[in-house]
Design an enzyme around this catalytic site. Structure first.
Site, PDB file in Angstrom:
ATOM      1  N   ASP A 146     -11.625   3.239   4.361  1.00  0.00           N
ATOM      2  CA  ASP A 146     -12.046   1.828   4.336  1.00  0.00           C
ATOM      3  C   ASP A 146     -13.564   1.706   4.279  1.00  0.00           C
ATOM      4  O   ASP A 146     -14.088   0.625   3.958  1.00  0.00           O
ATOM      5  CB  ASP A 146     -11.586   1.128   5.623  1.00  0.00           C
ATOM      6  CG  ASP A 146     -10.344   0.285   5.435  1.00  0.00           C
ATOM      7  OD1 ASP A 146     -10.153  -0.259   4.325  1.00  0.00           O
ATOM      8  OD2 ASP A 146      -9.585   0.152   6.403  1.00  0.00           O
ATOM      9  N   LYS A 191       0.837  -1.210   0.000  1.00  0.00           N
ATOM     10  CA  LYS A 191       0.000   0.000   0.000  1.00  0.00           C
ATOM     11  C   LYS A 191       0.862   1.247   0.000  1.00  0.00           C
ATOM     12  O   LYS A 191       0.594   2.202  -0.729  1.00  0.00           O
ATOM     13  CB  LYS A 191      -0.876   0.019   1.259  1.00  0.00           C
ATOM     14  CG  LYS A 191      -2.220  -0.654   1.057  1.00  0.00           C
ATOM     15  CD  LYS A 191      -3.132  -0.411   2.231  1.00  0.00           C
ATOM     16  CE  LYS A 191      -3.092  -1.524   3.192  1.00  0.00           C
ATOM     17  NZ  LYS A 191      -4.264  -1.903   3.907  1.00  0.00           N
ATOM     18  N   GLN A 208      -5.025  -1.171   9.864  1.00  0.00           N
ATOM     19  CA  GLN A 208      -4.980  -2.518   9.296  1.00  0.00           C
ATOM     20  C   GLN A 208      -5.644  -3.527  10.241  1.00  0.00           C
ATOM     21  O   GLN A 208      -5.337  -3.570  11.433  1.00  0.00           O
ATOM     22  CB  GLN A 208      -3.512  -2.908   9.031  1.00  0.00           C
ATOM     23  CG  GLN A 208      -3.311  -4.247   8.369  1.00  0.00           C
ATOM     24  CD  GLN A 208      -3.768  -4.288   6.919  1.00  0.00           C
ATOM     25  OE1 GLN A 208      -3.910  -3.270   6.262  1.00  0.00           O
ATOM     26  NE2 GLN A 208      -4.020  -5.476   6.410  1.00  0.00           N
TER      27      GLN A 208
HETATM   28  N1  GUN Z   1      -6.994  -6.292   6.234  1.00  0.00           N
HETATM   29  C1  GUN Z   1      -7.138  -6.953   5.061  1.00  0.00           C
HETATM   30  N2  GUN Z   1      -7.771  -6.188   4.153  1.00  0.00           N
HETATM   31  C2  GUN Z   1      -8.023  -5.008   4.750  1.00  0.00           C
HETATM   32  C3  GUN Z   1      -8.627  -3.799   4.315  1.00  0.00           C
HETATM   33  O1  GUN Z   1      -9.107  -3.643   3.174  1.00  0.00           O
HETATM   34  N3  GUN Z   1      -8.692  -2.811   5.239  1.00  0.00           N
HETATM   35  C4  GUN Z   1      -8.201  -2.946   6.499  1.00  0.00           C
HETATM   36  N4  GUN Z   1      -8.319  -1.915   7.333  1.00  0.00           N
HETATM   37  N5  GUN Z   1      -7.633  -4.053   6.930  1.00  0.00           N
HETATM   38  C5  GUN Z   1      -7.537  -5.077   6.056  1.00  0.00           C
END
Ligand code: GUN
Length: 303
Positions: A127, A60, A104
């Protein structure tokens, strides 16, 4: 679709679509910087050392910078307290250089995910997990939509154009994928069935669908015999299965690709389908957030 049982489905190339989306985000990010006099900023908070999460967060960060945005990373040890994490979130909420915040998941067991998500400013919640954004999606107000289901919708609209009147079955009722996916398809005027582990006669339910979105986390559960000929199949699953003796582990989806691709009209592969879309949509949400938070007009539908 021809009437031969072996006609192969079109492969929906999520990897290529995601790359195109990231290129459009980069153009929007450069435009934002010219107008706002600063780069857009996306903050990611990682608690603990889960290897999969570390890989994801690194990826990311790289893609955020490649799109011309600032990437802020905050790492806390696995034994950090919930209060420490909340203090980080509050500092990011107050920081004008930060347009989007992602914490996350999963968090360590001693932390309450709902409490932490509720602490994020809804207008930085790229998100789309905050209840305010869940409510906005449910009522058709502008907000943030979770990245994976929004990516699935983009692939569907790219393939099919209007989805109006189509029968859609979503398998899996998670807050992150299944429920928002059902909301998005409802807003596109599909007739939506949200199926799950207690659904009776799932194969019959799936067989009615023009669109199947599988998000159950069970390797290769959806079989070709369940699919209506010509249907569009979106496979959200990423399951690691051990190979037989001497074979490497491989990634498979929630759909049995070999049998389903012989019946479907179009299908996403695993890997290379839905997976690459998630980060690309996150970057899309971040640049949308930057424009909104800076009060700069932007056509969200252009991305
Ligand atoms: N863990 C795995 N995928 C995601 C996501 O799209 N957002 C977040 N915050 N955690 C994740």
């Amino acid at each position: 679709m021809t009437d031969t049982a072996t006609a192969a489905a079109a492969i929906i190339d999520g990897k290529a679509f995601a790359q195109g989306l990231r290129e459009k985000v980069a153009v929007a990010a450069a435009d934002f910087e010219a107008k706002a006099g600063r780069k857009a900023g996306l903050a990611v908070v990682l608690v603990g050392e889960d290897p999969a999460s570390q890989v994801y967060v690194r990826s990311k960060g790289k893609m955020t910078v490649a799109c011309g945005m600032n990437s802020f990373e905050h790492k806390l040890p696995a034994d950090a307290s919930e209060a420490e994490l909340l203090a980080v979130v509050q500092a990011l909420n107050a920081d004008p250089a930060v347009d989007g915040i992602l914490v996350q998941l999963p968090l360590p067991a001693h932390m309450n995910e709902q409490t932490v998500i509720a602490a994020i400013d809804p207008d930085k919640d790229v998100d789309g997990f905050h209840v305010i954004n869940v409510g906005r999606l449910a009522t058709g107000l502008p907000g943030f939509v979770p990245c994976t289901p929004l990516g699935c919708l983009m692939l569907l609209k790219d393939k099919l154009g209007s989805l109006s009147g189509l029968d859609a079955v979503v398998i899996g009722r998670s807050n992150i994928v299944g429920k928002p996916m059902a909301q998005l398809l409802t807003a596109e005027s599909c007739t939506v069935t949200l199926a799950h582990s207690r659904t009776r006669d799932l194969p019959d339910v799936v067989r009615r669908a023009d669109i199947v979105v599988a998000a159950v986390g069970r390797p290769e559960m959806v079989r070709g015999e369940w699919i209506k000929p010509g249907a569009t199949v979106i496979d959200v699953g990423i399951n690691r299965v051990e190979g037989a003796e001497g074979e490497k582990a491989r990634l498979v989806g929630d759909v049995d690709f070999a049998s389903a691709s012989a019946v479907a009209g179009a299908i996403t592969p695993v890997p290379g389908g839905v997976g690459p879309m998630t980060i690309a949509v996150l970057l899309r949400n971040a640049i949308v957030a930057a424009h909104r938070n800076a009060g700069i007009a932007f056509d969200d539908a252009s991305l």
